[in-house]
Write a protein that holds these residues in place. Sequence first.
Motif, PDB file in Angstrom:
ATOM      1  N   GLU A 180       2.141  16.982 -14.539  1.00 50.31           N
ATOM      2  CA  GLU A 180       2.884  15.778 -14.184  1.00 50.31           C
ATOM      3  C   GLU A 180       3.204  15.812 -12.696  1.00 50.31           C
ATOM      4  OE1 GLU A 180       3.547  13.266 -16.179  1.00 50.31           O
ATOM      5  OE2 GLU A 180       2.939  14.176 -18.073  1.00 50.31           O
ATOM      6  N   GLN A 181       3.828  14.753 -12.200  1.00 51.07           N
ATOM      7  CA  GLN A 181       4.252  14.740 -10.805  1.00 51.07           C
ATOM      8  C   GLN A 181       5.378  15.728 -10.611  1.00 51.07           C
ATOM      9  OE1 GLN A 181       5.325  10.740  -9.797  1.00 51.07           O
ATOM     10  NE2 GLN A 181       3.192  10.084  -9.653  1.00 51.07           N
ATOM     11  N   GLY A 182       5.484  16.255  -9.428  1.00 51.44           N
ATOM     12  CA  GLY A 182       6.631  17.116  -9.173  1.00 51.44           C
ATOM     13  C   GLY A 182       6.365  18.302  -8.289  1.00 51.44           C
ATOM     14  N   PRO A 183       5.424  19.126  -8.410  1.00 50.62           N
ATOM     15  CA  PRO A 183       4.482  19.285  -9.528  1.00 50.62           C
ATOM     16  C   PRO A 183       5.095  20.118 -10.664  1.00 50.62           C
ATOM     17  CG  PRO A 183       3.907  20.819  -7.807  1.00 50.62           C
ATOM     18  CD  PRO A 183       5.114  20.046  -7.320  1.00 50.62           C
ATOM     19  N   LEU A 184       4.897  19.641 -11.853  1.00 46.98           N
ATOM     20  CA  LEU A 184       5.363  20.375 -13.018  1.00 46.98           C
ATOM     21  C   LEU A 184       4.454  20.091 -14.203  1.00 46.98           C
ATOM     22  CD1 LEU A 184       6.969  18.146 -15.016  1.00 46.98           C
ATOM     23  CD2 LEU A 184       8.606  18.318 -13.170  1.00 46.98           C
ATOM     24  N   TYR A 185       4.666  20.846 -15.262  1.00 42.96           N
ATOM     25  CA  TYR A 185       3.921  20.645 -16.499  1.00 42.96           C
ATOM     26  C   TYR A 185       4.870  20.126 -17.569  1.00 42.96           C
ATOM     27  CZ  TYR A 185      -0.249  23.194 -15.003  1.00 42.96           C
ATOM     28  OH  TYR A 185      -1.390  23.594 -14.360  1.00 42.96           O
ATOM     29  N   ASP A 186       4.411  19.137 -18.310  1.00 48.73           N
ATOM     30  CA  ASP A 186       5.085  18.676 -19.513  1.00 48.73           C
ATOM     31  C   ASP A 186       4.446  19.482 -20.649  1.00 48.73           C
ATOM     32  OD1 ASP A 186       6.645  17.201 -21.253  1.00 48.73           O
ATOM     33  OD2 ASP A 186       5.210  15.550 -21.371  1.00 48.73           O
ATOM     34  N   CYS A 187       5.245  20.267 -21.370  1.00 44.70           N
ATOM     35  CA  CYS A 187       4.710  21.259 -22.289  1.00 44.70           C
ATOM     36  C   CYS A 187       5.219  21.071 -23.714  1.00 44.70           C
ATOM     37  CB  CYS A 187       5.112  22.658 -21.834  1.00 44.70           C
ATOM     38  SG  CYS A 187       4.685  23.019 -20.124  1.00 44.70           S
ATOM     39  N   GLU A 188       4.340  21.357 -24.654  1.00 45.90           N
ATOM     40  CA  GLU A 188       4.718  21.341 -26.061  1.00 45.90           C
ATOM     41  C   GLU A 188       3.886  22.386 -26.788  1.00 45.90           C
ATOM     42  OE1 GLU A 188       5.621  17.562 -28.088  1.00 45.90           O
ATOM     43  OE2 GLU A 188       4.120  18.223 -29.557  1.00 45.90           O
ATOM     44  N   ALA A 189       4.511  23.059 -27.737  1.00 46.52           N
ATOM     45  CA  ALA A 189       3.814  24.099 -28.492  1.00 46.52           C
ATOM     46  C   ALA A 189       4.263  24.068 -29.941  1.00 46.52           C
ATOM     47  CB  ALA A 189       4.114  25.468 -27.887  1.00 46.52           C
ATOM     48  N   ILE A 190       3.366  24.515 -30.799  1.00 45.18           N
ATOM     49  CA  ILE A 190       3.736  24.766 -32.189  1.00 45.18           C
ATOM     50  C   ILE A 190       3.654  26.268 -32.393  1.00 45.18           C
ATOM     51  CG2 ILE A 190       3.219  24.412 -34.632  1.00 45.18           C
ATOM     52  CD1 ILE A 190       2.088  21.675 -33.895  1.00 45.18           C
ATOM     53  N   TRP A 191       4.777  26.827 -32.821  1.00 46.13           N
ATOM     54  CA  TRP A 191       4.929  28.260 -33.054  1.00 46.13           C
ATOM     55  C   TRP A 191       5.004  28.486 -34.559  1.00 46.13           C
ATOM     56  CZ3 TRP A 191       4.340  32.326 -30.123  1.00 46.13           C
ATOM     57  CH2 TRP A 191       4.848  33.558 -30.529  1.00 46.13           C
ATOM     58  N   LEU A 192       4.220  29.437 -35.068  1.00 47.56           N
ATOM     59  CA  LEU A 192       4.234  29.778 -36.486  1.00 47.56           C
ATOM     60  C   LEU A 192       4.893  31.137 -36.645  1.00 47.56           C
ATOM     61  CD1 LEU A 192       3.436  29.327 -39.436  1.00 47.56           C
ATOM     62  CD2 LEU A 192       1.144  30.163 -38.858  1.00 47.56           C
ATOM     63  N   THR A 193       6.018  31.160 -37.354  1.00 46.73           N
ATOM     64  CA  THR A 193       6.759  32.407 -37.538  1.00 46.73           C
ATOM     65  C   THR A 193       6.122  33.251 -38.642  1.00 46.73           C
ATOM     66  OG1 THR A 193       8.266  31.576 -39.243  1.00 46.73           O
ATOM     67  CG2 THR A 193       8.905  31.208 -36.925  1.00 46.73           C
ATOM     68  N   LYS A 194       6.471  34.539 -38.673  1.00 43.78           N
ATOM     69  CA  LYS A 194       6.006  35.425 -39.744  1.00 43.78           C
ATOM     70  C   LYS A 194       6.397  34.894 -41.122  1.00 43.78           C
ATOM     71  CE  LYS A 194       5.766  40.105 -37.872  1.00 43.78           C
ATOM     72  NZ  LYS A 194       6.378  41.438 -37.925  1.00 43.78           N
ATOM     73  N   GLU A 195       7.509  34.154 -41.165  1.00 45.30           N
ATOM     74  CA  GLU A 195       7.991  33.585 -42.430  1.00 45.30           C
ATOM     75  C   GLU A 195       7.259  32.284 -42.785  1.00 45.30           C
ATOM     76  OE1 GLU A 195      10.465  36.353 -40.580  1.00 45.30           O
ATOM     77  OE2 GLU A 195      10.168  34.331 -39.789  1.00 45.30           O
ATOM     78  N   LYS A 196       6.264  31.925 -41.975  1.00 42.25           N
ATOM     79  CA  LYS A 196       5.404  30.756 -42.187  1.00 42.25           C
ATOM     80  C   LYS A 196       6.125  29.432 -41.991  1.00 42.25           C
ATOM     81  CE  LYS A 196       2.312  33.504 -44.914  1.00 42.25           C
ATOM     82  NZ  LYS A 196       1.925  33.936 -46.213  1.00 42.25           N
ATOM     83  N   SER A 197       7.024  29.406 -41.018  1.00 43.97           N
ATOM     84  CA  SER A 197       7.664  28.166 -40.589  1.00 43.97           C
ATOM     85  C   SER A 197       6.987  27.705 -39.303  1.00 43.97           C
ATOM     86  CB  SER A 197       9.153  28.385 -40.319  1.00 43.97           C
ATOM     87  OG  SER A 197       9.839  28.683 -41.499  1.00 43.97           O
ATOM     88  N   PHE A 198       6.669  26.424 -39.248  1.00 42.58           N
ATOM     89  CA  PHE A 198       6.065  25.826 -38.066  1.00 42.58           C
ATOM     90  C   PHE A 198       7.181  25.193 -37.238  1.00 42.58           C
ATOM     91  CE2 PHE A 198       2.592  26.167 -40.967  1.00 42.58           C
ATOM     92  CZ  PHE A 198       1.442  26.286 -40.206  1.00 42.58           C
ATOM     93  N   ILE A 199       7.333  25.653 -35.991  1.00 38.79           N
ATOM     94  CA  ILE A 199       8.395  25.200 -35.108  1.00 38.79           C
ATOM     95  C   ILE A 199       7.763  24.555 -33.875  1.00 38.79           C
ATOM     96  CG2 ILE A 199      10.446  25.890 -33.792  1.00 38.79           C
ATOM     97  CD1 ILE A 199      10.666  26.583 -36.784  1.00 38.79           C
TER      98      ILE A 199
END
Length: 133
Positions: A59-78
């Motif tokens: 993005e402008q700035g300069p910066l990054y607009d970030c998003e992630a999906i994390w999968l825990t050992k307990e099988k939860s998607f965050i």
Amino acid sequence: MKRQKNVQEQINERRQLILELATNFKQNPGQSQWLVDLLERHKLKPENGVLVELKEVEEQGPLYDCEAIWLTKEKSFIVLSGEADYTTRELLSETFEPKDITDSIEFNKHKEGIGKAFGILAIEVLEQLFDSN
């Protein structure tokens, strides 16, 4: 003319992409330091899960607009989201609180046209990486 991949080849390719993303993050988490910062901020230890999806848009700035999906050992998607410094990849701000999206993830093992859904493939990668430790 390029040959269209069959369903099993598509499944293997999608699983491999998830595996490469998860492995690359485990080997070099500093490449997405913003995510390490967010995980630690919310008491999600990087060694207790795997990165299964990542979007970093400049993005402008300069910066990054970030998003992630994390999968825990307990099988939860965050899902985690923030803005990161372009140079250091450190977290500048959190876009929203982490959200458990497990209920919205598809887990079909026999989805027409694509075979296994994302949720199943991500869990297979999680199990592969933690069984190999």
